[in-house]
Design a protein around this motif. Structure first.
Motif, PDB file in Angstrom:
ATOM      1  N   PHE A 199       0.827  -1.315  -0.011  1.00  0.00           N
ATOM      2  CA  PHE A 199       0.253  -0.139  -0.095  1.00  0.00           C
ATOM      3  C   PHE A 199       1.025   1.421  -0.024  1.00  0.00           C
ATOM      4  O   PHE A 199       1.866   1.263   0.759  1.00  0.00           O
ATOM      5  N   ILE A 200       0.611   2.141  -0.746  1.00  0.00           N
ATOM      6  CA  ILE A 200       1.380   3.628  -0.960  1.00  0.00           C
ATOM      7  C   ILE A 200       0.438   4.422  -0.452  1.00  0.00           C
ATOM      8  O   ILE A 200       1.074   5.490   0.345  1.00  0.00           O
ATOM      9  N   TYR A 201      -0.834   4.692  -1.111  1.00  0.00           N
ATOM     10  CA  TYR A 201      -1.748   5.842  -0.378  1.00  0.00           C
ATOM     11  C   TYR A 201      -3.102   5.469  -0.791  1.00  0.00           C
ATOM     12  O   TYR A 201      -3.289   4.734  -1.666  1.00  0.00           O
ATOM     13  N   ALA A 202      -3.944   6.248  -0.263  1.00  0.00           N
ATOM     14  CA  ALA A 202      -5.558   6.153  -0.877  1.00  0.00           C
ATOM     15  C   ALA A 202      -6.076   7.425  -1.137  1.00  0.00           C
ATOM     16  O   ALA A 202      -5.690   8.389  -0.699  1.00  0.00           O
ATOM     17  N   VAL A 203      -6.783   7.708  -2.044  1.00  0.00           N
ATOM     18  CA  VAL A 203      -7.346   8.801  -2.919  1.00  0.00           C
ATOM     19  C   VAL A 203      -8.814   8.772  -2.592  1.00  0.00           C
ATOM     20  O   VAL A 203      -9.628   7.747  -3.035  1.00  0.00           O
ATOM     21  N   GLN A 204      -9.351   9.724  -2.122  1.00  0.00           N
ATOM     22  CA  GLN A 204     -10.976   9.868  -1.974  1.00  0.00           C
ATOM     23  C   GLN A 204     -11.463  10.638  -3.294  1.00  0.00           C
ATOM     24  O   GLN A 204     -10.811  11.442  -3.829  1.00  0.00           O
ATOM     25  N   VAL A 205     -12.585   9.745  -3.914  1.00  0.00           N
ATOM     26  CA  VAL A 205     -12.956  10.337  -5.265  1.00  0.00           C
ATOM     27  C   VAL A 205     -14.371  10.762  -5.190  1.00  0.00           C
ATOM     28  O   VAL A 205     -15.149   9.950  -4.788  1.00  0.00           O
ATOM     29  N   ASP A 206     -14.887  12.166  -5.583  1.00  0.00           N
ATOM     30  CA  ASP A 206     -16.044  12.658  -5.342  1.00  0.00           C
ATOM     31  C   ASP A 206     -16.890  11.759  -6.193  1.00  0.00           C
ATOM     32  O   ASP A 206     -16.575  12.052  -7.662  1.00  0.00           O
ATOM     33  N   THR A 207     -18.009  11.247  -5.807  1.00  0.00           N
ATOM     34  CA  THR A 207     -18.930  10.590  -6.956  1.00  0.00           C
ATOM     35  C   THR A 207     -20.299  11.490  -7.202  1.00  0.00           C
ATOM     36  O   THR A 207     -21.216  10.908  -7.660  1.00  0.00           O
ATOM     37  N   SER A 208     -20.231  12.626  -6.483  1.00  0.00           N
ATOM     38  CA  SER A 208     -21.669  13.387  -6.762  1.00  0.00           C
ATOM     39  C   SER A 208     -22.040  13.693  -8.142  1.00  0.00           C
ATOM     40  O   SER A 208     -23.175  13.898  -8.295  1.00  0.00           O
ATOM     41  N   GLU A 209     -21.325  13.846  -9.125  1.00  0.00           N
ATOM     42  CA  GLU A 209     -21.587  13.911 -10.358  1.00  0.00           C
ATOM     43  C   GLU A 209     -21.712  12.748 -11.194  1.00  0.00           C
ATOM     44  O   GLU A 209     -21.889  12.961 -12.724  1.00  0.00           O
ATOM     45  N   GLY A 210     -21.674  11.674 -10.417  1.00  0.00           N
ATOM     46  CA  GLY A 210     -21.640  10.367 -11.434  1.00  0.00           C
ATOM     47  C   GLY A 210     -20.525   9.427 -11.218  1.00  0.00           C
ATOM     48  O   GLY A 210     -19.865   9.473 -10.234  1.00  0.00           O
ATOM     49  N   PHE A 211     -20.451   8.129 -12.143  1.00  0.00           N
ATOM     50  CA  PHE A 211     -19.749   7.018 -12.011  1.00  0.00           C
ATOM     51  C   PHE A 211     -18.408   7.183 -12.447  1.00  0.00           C
ATOM     52  O   PHE A 211     -17.500   6.130 -12.556  1.00  0.00           O
ATOM     53  N   GLU A 212     -18.183   8.109 -13.541  1.00  0.00           N
ATOM     54  CA  GLU A 212     -16.766   8.108 -14.299  1.00  0.00           C
ATOM     55  C   GLU A 212     -15.605   8.452 -13.658  1.00  0.00           C
ATOM     56  O   GLU A 212     -15.782   9.757 -13.291  1.00  0.00           O
ATOM     57  N   LEU A 213     -15.012   7.540 -13.020  1.00  0.00           N
ATOM     58  CA  LEU A 213     -13.910   7.670 -12.127  1.00  0.00           C
ATOM     59  C   LEU A 213     -12.393   7.759 -12.140  1.00  0.00           C
ATOM     60  O   LEU A 213     -11.683   7.411 -11.314  1.00  0.00           O
ATOM     61  N   CYS A 214     -12.160   7.851 -13.513  1.00  0.00           N
ATOM     62  CA  CYS A 214     -10.591   7.700 -13.865  1.00  0.00           C
ATOM     63  C   CYS A 214      -9.864   8.562 -13.183  1.00  0.00           C
ATOM     64  O   CYS A 214     -10.148  10.073 -13.408  1.00  0.00           O
ATOM     65  N   PRO A 215      -8.749   8.290 -12.420  1.00  0.00           N
ATOM     66  CA  PRO A 215      -8.026   9.400 -11.765  1.00  0.00           C
ATOM     67  C   PRO A 215      -6.960   9.932 -12.428  1.00  0.00           C
ATOM     68  O   PRO A 215      -6.514  10.720 -11.913  1.00  0.00           O
ATOM     69  N   ALA A 216      -6.658   9.421 -13.562  1.00  0.00           N
ATOM     70  CA  ALA A 216      -5.548  10.190 -14.398  1.00  0.00           C
ATOM     71  C   ALA A 216      -5.706  11.626 -14.845  1.00  0.00           C
ATOM     72  O   ALA A 216      -6.791  12.131 -14.800  1.00  0.00           O
ATOM     73  N   ASP A 217      -4.530  12.379 -14.739  1.00  0.00           N
ATOM     74  CA  ASP A 217      -4.496  13.586 -15.008  1.00  0.00           C
ATOM     75  C   ASP A 217      -5.213  14.007 -16.243  1.00  0.00           C
ATOM     76  O   ASP A 217      -6.065  15.005 -16.336  1.00  0.00           O
ATOM     77  N   VAL A 218      -5.224  13.296 -17.322  1.00  0.00           N
ATOM     78  CA  VAL A 218      -5.487  13.765 -18.637  1.00  0.00           C
ATOM     79  C   VAL A 218      -6.949  13.463 -18.440  1.00  0.00           C
ATOM     80  O   VAL A 218      -7.828  13.775 -19.506  1.00  0.00           O
ATOM     81  N   CYS A 219      -7.684  12.649 -17.364  1.00  0.00           N
ATOM     82  CA  CYS A 219      -9.101  12.551 -17.423  1.00  0.00           C
ATOM     83  C   CYS A 219      -9.607  13.763 -16.726  1.00  0.00           C
ATOM     84  O   CYS A 219     -10.827  13.834 -16.581  1.00  0.00           O
ATOM     85  N   ALA A 220      -9.015  14.261 -15.748  1.00  0.00           N
ATOM     86  CA  ALA A 220      -9.439  15.136 -14.575  1.00  0.00           C
ATOM     87  C   ALA A 220      -9.698  16.638 -15.225  1.00  0.00           C
ATOM     88  O   ALA A 220      -9.187  17.587 -14.529  1.00  0.00           O
TER      89      ALA A 220
END
Length: 318
Positions: A199-220
């Motif tokens: 384990f290196i870390y955990a990231v919390q992802v806001d899902t209030s706007e939907g389910f598309e959750l790709c964390p990559a910078d190019v997706c954000a």
């Protein structure tokens, strides 16, 4: 030091990894697996081969990239050469493209997964939901990627309207997953990142706007379709991706590391959701994990996902 080869089908996703190698004075090679051939009659070159194939390759026009990668990994692993090291090999690729296999392996490690049914056949979807005994439900493709195609239905009538309506589209491999909707404590999921089965870390992802959750910078970049494009990353408030210490020292981490060892997965992001009763479910394992540098920087930049991957691969190569 042995050479390092990155097996992939998306140039955008390897740019930050190359940057981390460059900071360490190391150059990595690429094997772009869209259309190519595997010389099974020859011996692979010595090296560390890191598989970064994605189940979402078809969304970038690379429909058969996972199949070609399976051939390449078969060749590499069959060589049985101590000079050839495979990271995220055949077993990892298999789990990447089969959610039910993910859930079986997770459950064997003592980890909860949502109640799930695999369905093939348009007319079978509503039949599979008839005795599900729990609404709302999630309907999602077995091979989607980035959260694409995930739909929530509050009742049988809404599900039937979609299945029998003009918007219906068959999933890539013909397999739908009908799944229990986990009512979350709060509108977010957590993605736990592991490198070298640690384990290196955990990231919390806001899902209030939907389910598309790709964390990559190019997706954000604020587009609901989570595209891979050339626009710069624009920070927004509140941030969609935030590093959290919620699971540091939590028992679930040890079970997830056990799962990875048992499943032969070296690098992965595993998505969790905590229900209103405090029960934790794992619902997706991403063996081609990406990282959000904006979230890492906001947390002080003490650890970076791609940096950890580069360090791990370099250590193997040496």
């Amino acid at each position: 030091m042995k050479p390092i080869f990155i097996l992939h089908e998306n140039q955008e996703w390897v740019v930050p990894l190359h940057a981390e190698f460059a900071r360490r004075g190391v150059e990595a090679n690429e094997w772009f697996l869209h259309e190519d051939y595997v010389a099974f009659d020859k011996t692979p070159k010595p090296g560390v081969y890191y598989n970064r194939m994605s189940a979402s390759s078809h969304t970038r026009g690379h429909r058969f990239a996972p199949e070609l990668t399976r051939m390449a990994l078969t060749w590499l692993e069959h060589a049985g050469d101590s000079q050839v090291t495979v990271v995220n090999g055949l077993r990892a690729l298999y789990l990447e493209t089969c959610k039910l296999s993910q859930y079986a392996a997770l459950q064997q490690a003592g980890i909860r997964t949502p109640k799930t049914r695999a369905v093939v056949g348009r007319e079978q979807i509503t039949l599979a939901a008839d005795d599900f005994e729990q609404w709302p439900v999630i309907l999602k493709p077995n091979r989607g990627g980035k959260g694409l195609g995930v739909m929530k239905f509050d009742n049988a009538q809404a599900l039937s309207a979609y299945v029998n309506g003009p918007e219906y589209q068959e999933p890539l491999d013909g397999i739908w997953l009908l799944q229990q909707y986990i009512v979350p404590q709060a509108p977010f999921i957590t993605r736990c990142e592991f490198v070298g089965q640690r384990f290196i870390y955990a990231v919390q992802v806001d899902t209030s706007e939907g389910f598309e959750l790709c964390p990559a910078d190019v997706c954000a970049i604020g587009d609901a379709a989570c595209p891979v494009g050339e626009q710069p990353v624009v920070a927004t408030a509140p941030a969609k991706f935030v590093l959290t210490e919620r699971y540091h020292g939590h028992a679930i981490i040890g079970r997830l590391e056990t799962f990875m060892r048992n499943a032969g997965i070296d690098v992965a992001g595993i998505e969790l959701i905590e229900d209103k009763y405090g029960d934790i479910y794992a619902y997706d394992v991403n063996t081609n994990t990406n990282y959000n540098q904006t979230a890492e920087a906001a947390a002080g930049g003490r650890v970076t996902g791609m940096g950890a991957v580069a360090d791990y691969l370099i250590a193997l190569a040496r």
